[in-house]
Structures are given as C-alpha cells and as structure tokens.
Motif scaffolding. Structure first.
Motif: not given
Length: 316
Positions: A195-196, A210, A225
């Motif tokens: 996600s980052t 994602g 994640d």
C-alpha cells in the motif's frame, strides 16, 4: 450484478490482457494458443501432461531433455507460470516455448504446474495447487522423475505471479513437517506489492498490483499489504525462514515492479537467512521481456544466468 437492462460497467482493463467488470466477471483478452505435449524439434525435449488430482483437475506438464548419460540423474525444477493469477497456463505457447529451451539448456527435468485461475478459483487455490504440484514432484511418482530425476536436487522457478508463488512455496516448505528440501529458488520478475509506494516505484504500478490482488484474492486481509503479496509488510513471515539454500532474484530495469523486486532481494540478503542470494537486473528491459522476445541478447544472458545458477551446485 448488473441487471439485464443495465450494461455491466468495466472497472479495469489491462489492454491486450484482461478486462474486469463491476459484476466480478472477467474477459481474458490474452489467449495465446495452447500447444500439445510431445517432442520439441528444436531442442529434442520431450513433454507430457499428467493429471495429479482428478477432483480439482490439477495437472502438470513434464519436460525431459535428451538423455546423454542414462545413468546420470538430473535436477528437478518445478515451474510456476505468471499471469497475475488470472491468465495463462502451463500449455500455452508462452510457457511451452520458454520451458523447452530451459530444460535443454539447464539439463533439468521440469514439472510445470497448471494451477487453477482466479476469479473462478480465487486465491489461495493457485497456491494450494502449486503446493500439491511441488509435493507430487518431490515424491517422484512419475516414471520420468523416478528414472531420470534427482529430487534431492530440487529447484523452484516462476515468473511474475509465478515468482510470487515461489516465495509462498518456500514458506510452506519451511512450515511443513518434513517438507521437501529445496536447493535453489529462481524468482524471475516476481510480482509483489504494497500500500505504500516505494522509492523508484511508479504509483500506477503499485495501484495496479493492489487492484489485481484484491480481485484475485477477495478475502485477503490487509488488501495490498497481505503478506502473500507484500512479503515485507508488518507481521509477514520472517524471511530467514525461507526454505532454500540459494536464491536468484531477477528484474527488468524498466519494469514497474523492479523497485519491489530489489526491496525483496535486499531484505532477504540482509536477513538472518543462511542461504546465498543473487541479484540479476536486465538493463533497459521491462516486465518478463524474456518471454516476449526470447531471442534477444538480454534474454539469452538471463537464460545463461539461470543455467549457471542451477549448475552451480552440480557435483564435479
């Protein structure tokens, strides 16, 4: 679900690969021809299909290179194809035409696993099928494996989603009681996310990963994640548990996944894992370029590195 009068809206399309609708259905736009097993004229490699689970329909395609020394046993390589868990197959021209020369050049018996695809079979179906294929290969039940394979020299390899599967197999082997000993693992342009956004990672690539992951694995905890797609996420299994003695991680320099692949390699190399890791980067090349243009010089160089990695542990 869309009504009969309301058109089903397209929520995502990967041009020339697949189209996903709001209802959850998918059009597979990438449909390379499926090639029959047999003897490959260019390499002399023989192949055959074996159903290993009639209940699920799980099958594998075995590849046997020309036997030069009948008394010599060959390493066994279990291969997992890519395709985002959504497309492709072990018998597609994409992978049949890659595995034939791989088996010939490396001198290995290959077991290419034809795992079930999402969304019809959401994850963890592909992981479970791949594990079943690995255990079947390690048991050497088939005549080719029993006569010509050395399952004490077991390798795993996969590209993109297949590289992701290799990581999952290494963790399963570590967690299983008496699991197969794996000498080496080759993660070719492995598909990881999070996600980052990482430094050097295109935000669009992270968002795409994602989205596809949540579609292929709708029950995933943590979304992008989930430790299966992000092995570096908080709470993910420790990398020191990876059940192989050697690892090669390869990436294409211009691939949107390259930053993730490098972060994975760096984390493995920095962990207390007791194996040895090798990084290979193909300058100026994109995602799984070696499948799309296998005759180019960079693809040949990568194949040489794969063969070198497998042969490095061969007895003198």
């Amino acid at each position: 679900m869309a009504s009969e009068t309301e058109p089903d809206a397209v929520v995502f399309e990967a041009p020339a690969h697949f189209r996903i609708y709001k209802s959850g259905k998918m059009d597979r736009l990438h449909r390379p021809p499926c090639l029959p097993a047999g003897v490959d004229e260019a390499t002399g490699v023989a192949s055959k299909d074996v159903v290993i689970d009639a209940g699920t329909g799980l099958s594998v395609r075995l590849y046997l290179p020309k036997i030069q020394e009948p008394s010599k046993k060959l390493p066994v390589l279990v291969f997992f194809h890519g395709g985002g868990f959504l497309i492709e197959s072990a018998d597609s021209s994409t992978y049949h035409n890659y595995v034939n020369p791989l088996a010939a050049a490396a001198g290995v018996v290959v077991v290419s696993v034809d795992y079930r695809l999402a969304p019809e079979h959401p994850l963890p179906a592909a992981y479970d099928d791949s594990w079943a294929g690995l255990l079947w290969a390690a048991s050497a039940q088939d005549g080719w494996l029993a006569e010509h394979g050395d399952v004490s020299r077991l390798f795993l390899a996969g590209d993109s989603a297949g590289g992701n599967i290799v990581h999952d197999m290494l963790l399963r082997a570590a967690a299983s009681n008496g699991g197969p000993r794996i000498e080496g693992a080759l993660l070719l342009h492995p598909w990881f996310g999070g996600s980052t956004v990482l430094e050097g990672e295109p935000p669009a690539a992270a968002a795409l990963t994602g989205m596809i992951w949540c579609y292929a694995c709708p029950g995933a905890s943590g979304g992008a994640d989930d430790p299966r797609i992000n092995p570096l996420a908080p709470g993910a299994p420790a990398l020191e548990k990876l059940a192989c003695e050697r690892m090669l991680v390869a990436a294409g320099q211009t691939d949107g996944l390259a930053a993730r692949d490098r972060a994975y390699y760096d984390a493995v190399a920095a962990s207390p894992w007791r194996g040895t890791a090798t990084w290979v980067e193909s300058e100026g090349e994109g995602h799984v370029f070696f499948l799309e243009k296998p005759e180019c010089e960079k693809a040949k160089q990568l194949m040489d590195r794969v063969v070198e990695f497998i042969s490095a542990g061969s007895p003198a």
